[in-house]
Write a protein that holds these residues in place. Structure first.
Motif, mmCIF file in Angstrom:
data_model
loop_
_atom_site.group_PDB
_atom_site.id
_atom_site.type_symbol
_atom_site.label_atom_id
_atom_site.label_comp_id
_atom_site.label_asym_id
_atom_site.label_seq_id
_atom_site.Cartn_x
_atom_site.Cartn_y
_atom_site.Cartn_z
ATOM 1 N N PRO A 4 -21.061 0.886 39.322
ATOM 2 C CA PRO A 4 -21.905 1.573 38.480
ATOM 3 C C PRO A 4 -21.444 1.069 36.966
ATOM 4 N N GLU A 5 -22.490 1.401 35.987
ATOM 5 C CA GLU A 5 -22.586 0.861 34.635
ATOM 6 C C GLU A 5 -21.283 1.288 34.112
ATOM 7 N N GLY A 6 -20.700 2.545 34.339
ATOM 8 C CA GLY A 6 -19.398 2.892 33.609
ATOM 9 C C GLY A 6 -18.380 2.174 34.163
ATOM 10 N N GLY B 182 -16.129 -0.074 31.532
ATOM 11 C CA GLY B 182 -14.633 0.135 31.404
ATOM 12 C C GLY B 182 -13.890 -1.026 31.716
ATOM 13 N N GLU B 183 -14.234 -1.997 32.858
ATOM 14 C CA GLU B 183 -13.624 -3.108 32.903
ATOM 15 C C GLU B 183 -13.697 -4.181 31.985
ATOM 16 N N ARG B 184 -15.072 -4.152 31.146
ATOM 17 C CA ARG B 184 -15.144 -4.999 30.147
ATOM 18 C C ARG B 184 -14.045 -4.976 29.256
ATOM 19 N N GLY B 185 -13.921 -3.455 28.842
ATOM 20 C CA GLY B 185 -13.056 -2.930 27.896
ATOM 21 C C GLY B 185 -11.759 -3.249 28.284
ATOM 22 N N ARG B 186 -11.262 -3.112 29.500
ATOM 23 C CA ARG B 186 -9.846 -3.321 29.892
ATOM 24 C C ARG B 186 -9.676 -4.871 29.476
ATOM 25 N N LEU C 127 -14.143 -8.949 36.215
ATOM 26 C CA LEU C 127 -13.807 -9.196 34.726
ATOM 27 C C LEU C 127 -12.256 -9.316 34.538
ATOM 28 N N ALA C 128 -11.751 -8.080 34.788
ATOM 29 C CA ALA C 128 -10.187 -7.776 34.335
ATOM 30 C C ALA C 128 -9.140 -8.806 35.105
ATOM 31 N N TYR C 129 -9.624 -9.121 36.416
ATOM 32 C CA TYR C 129 -8.484 -10.021 37.194
ATOM 33 C C TYR C 129 -9.133 -11.494 37.471
ATOM 34 N N LEU D 238 -26.599 -8.471 29.292
ATOM 35 C CA LEU D 238 -26.808 -9.243 30.345
ATOM 36 C C LEU D 238 -25.517 -9.319 31.132
ATOM 37 N N LEU D 239 -24.349 -9.225 30.789
ATOM 38 C CA LEU D 239 -23.121 -9.293 31.195
ATOM 39 C C LEU D 239 -22.942 -8.100 32.064
ATOM 40 N N ILE D 240 -23.314 -6.804 31.561
ATOM 41 C CA ILE D 240 -23.034 -5.772 32.469
ATOM 42 C C ILE D 240 -23.955 -5.713 33.507
ATOM 43 N N GLU D 241 -25.401 -6.081 33.225
ATOM 44 C CA GLU D 241 -26.417 -6.056 34.416
ATOM 45 C C GLU D 241 -26.043 -7.193 35.674
ATOM 46 N N THR D 242 -25.355 -8.341 35.224
ATOM 47 C CA THR D 242 -25.196 -9.395 36.106
ATOM 48 C C THR D 242 -23.972 -8.920 36.994
#
Length: 527
Positions: free
Chosen positions: A94-96, A100-104, A161-163, A82-86
């Motif tokens: 892109p999804e990657g 990646g930003e979620r992981g950071r 996400l990251a900032y 849900l977070l990635i799609e939003t």
């Protein structure tokens, strides 16, 4: 679930009449959710709750804050697709990139959790008493870092996400013991609400006080202005444009009680191509820089927007290869019609400047909201005479300055505004020969790279993400890594206090087992 409402502490609220939507730049359509801009009443309640929460949260132990930060990370991960799609629907990325930003973001939260769980970050310093000292007795003085109070964090357009909501500013403020009010970025309000819900869940599960976090929607500047001007707000974090960051800085400075604004703003991240390296590395570097300039459609704060070298065959070959390679790269979608609109306007303004030549510009058709990457070149003398050419064009755009000699190159570096990064392309011995060039660049940037690209900001203790103004409003601090916590604290001393009344960090027994500076020596021993 996205409601479009504001989080005022742990309660959803939508009493304001102004609404707006987010936009999918890839599909070129509005997203379906409607968001309610925070009203004056909601802003006031959020700040009051944050002030009340501060009286409790400032005394929460490092172990409990670590539990809270780790719980936020867990709840963000639980949002899953849900977070990635939003995220993707509000950015066109892109999804990657989203994952990646979620992981950071998760990594930042857990890193700060580890920092506060260990506890030495408070920089405890103890100078014990010597009452027999002559002619003046020495008093017992003990110092540590303490939190400032409620912090307002502005979400960044290019890093949802990251900032943004649970990004580095928020994680650092929580770690310091400061409640956070996020002014959500209007371009990714849905992503912001989902992350806000994760923070609220984590706060509830770990017993944090209501008001430790609020998320306020806003489509314009009004909510941000009211937050910065509120007397109970004690600091501000911002990532964005020079214009926006400076406006907040000026507002905060004019308050009856001025407060710090830690803004990370514009940067063209100059790259200096020294002569010998341009000959030996130029072609390969041109291919590398074509990718760096276009990475994420050029929407990175560390995008290399300025390349400076000595006029000659080697630099000409570099420009030719860069121009050939950059147009081979598939164009990317920019974050929002407003973002690409600004890119086109700023690019057009640059191209209208006398003496600037276009060496490469994608000439094929592109989809709506996709950017055409562009490389330009200009003589060093022209660049020095026209400061318009020194300004950032946020997007896949870069300018090569051809200098007459090394003296002119050094003069150009000295005339640049402050930057986040600078890069030196050089052979090892060549770097020693041109040490004054390197010294000049060091004076203008926060981070200097050797034979690499500036894009990519590693989250680690040694990273400095900031620089002389206007790269940031205070070059002494970083916006990335564990030391960014120092923006949200102040040093505080206790004099002649009974041991049992001191905070654990400063007690003789050292119950937390942290490293402290005791009478000038670092130790984790008891006194």
């Amino acid at each position: 679930m996205i409601t479009g409402k504001n989080y005022i502490g742990n309660q959803l609220s939508a009493i304001g009449s102004k609404t707006y939507t987010t936009f999918n730049p890839k599909l070129n359509i509005e997203n379906k959710h409607t968001f309610f801009e925070a009203s004056k009443e909601e802003i006031e309640k959020a700040v009051v709750l944050a002030s009340e929460a501060f009286e409790v949260f400032r005394k929460v132990s490092g172990a409990k804050k670590a539990e809270f930060l780790n719980a936020i990370a867990d709840e963000i991960l639980a949002l899953d697709d849900l977070l990635i799609e939003t995220y993707r629907s509000e950015t066109g990325l892109p999804e990657g990139r989203a994952k990646g930003e979620r992981g950071r973001t998760i990594g930042q939260l857990r890193t700060f959790a580890d920092l506060v769980a260990e506890g030495s970050w408070v920089e405890a310093s103890i100078d014990t008493a010597d009452l027999d000292r002559s002619p003046i007795p020495k008093q017992d003085i003990r110092k540590m870092l303490v939190p400032l109070g409620p912090v307002v964090v502005f979400g960044a357009s290019n890093f949802p996400l990251a900032y943004s909501t649970a990004g580095g500013d928020t994680a650092a403020a929580f770690a310091a013991g400061c409640p956070v009010i996020v002014k959500s970025h209007p371009m990714h309000a849905g992503t912001g609400e989902l992350v806000s819900a994760a923070i609220i869940k984590a706060a509830t599960k770990t017993g944090m006080p209501n008001g430790v976090f609020s998320n306020l929607n806003s489509s314009g500047i009004e909510v941000g202005v009211q937050l910065v001007e509120h007397p109970a707000v004690k600091a501000v974090g911002f990532t964005g444009s020079i214009r926006g960051g400076r406006a907040l800085f000026d507002l905060a400075s004019k308050r009856p009680e001025p407060i710090p604004v830690f803004a990370e703003m514009g940067s063209i991240n100059p790259v200096v191509l020294l002569p010998e390296a341009t000959i030996t590395k130029g072609v390969d570097l041109a291919k590398t820089y074509a990718k760096s300039i276009t990475l994420g459609a050029g929407q990175f704060c560390t995008n290399p927007g300025l390349l400076i070298g000595i006029k000659g065959e080697a630099l000409t070959n570099f420009i030719t290869t860069l121009s050939e390679e950059i147009v081979k790269i598939e164009p990317s979608c920019m974050l929002h019609p407003n973002i690409i609109g600004n890119f086109e306007r700023n690019k057009t303004n640059a191209l209208q400047q006398s003496g600037l030549s276009v060496t490469a510009e994608l000439d094929s058709d592109v989809a709506v909201n996709y950017a055409r990457q562009t490389v330009t070149t200009v003589e060093g003398k022209t660049f020095l005479e026209n400061t318009t050419l020194h300004q950032e064009v946020f997007g896949p755009f870069s300018m090569v300055v051809q200098c007459q000699d090394i003296e002119q190159l050094e003069t150009i570096i000295n005339t640049l505004e402050g930057q986040l990064t600078g890069t030196i392309i050089a052979e090892n011995e060549e770097a020693l020969q041109y040490n004054t060039v390197i010294d000049a660049l060091q004076n203008r940037v926060g981070r200097i790279i050797f034979n690499g690209v500036p894009t990519g900001v590693e989250v680690c203790p040694s990273m400095l993400h900031g620089g002389p103004y206007p790269a940031s409003t205070d070059s002494r601090f970083t916006a990335v890594g564990i030391h960014s916590i120092k923006r949200w604290v102040r040093p505080f001393s206790y004099q002649s206090w009974p041991n049992n009344l001191l905070p654990d960090e400063l007690k003789n027994e050292n119950p937390l087992g942290i490293s402290r500076l005791v009478n000038g020596k670092h130790t984790d021993s008891k006194i």
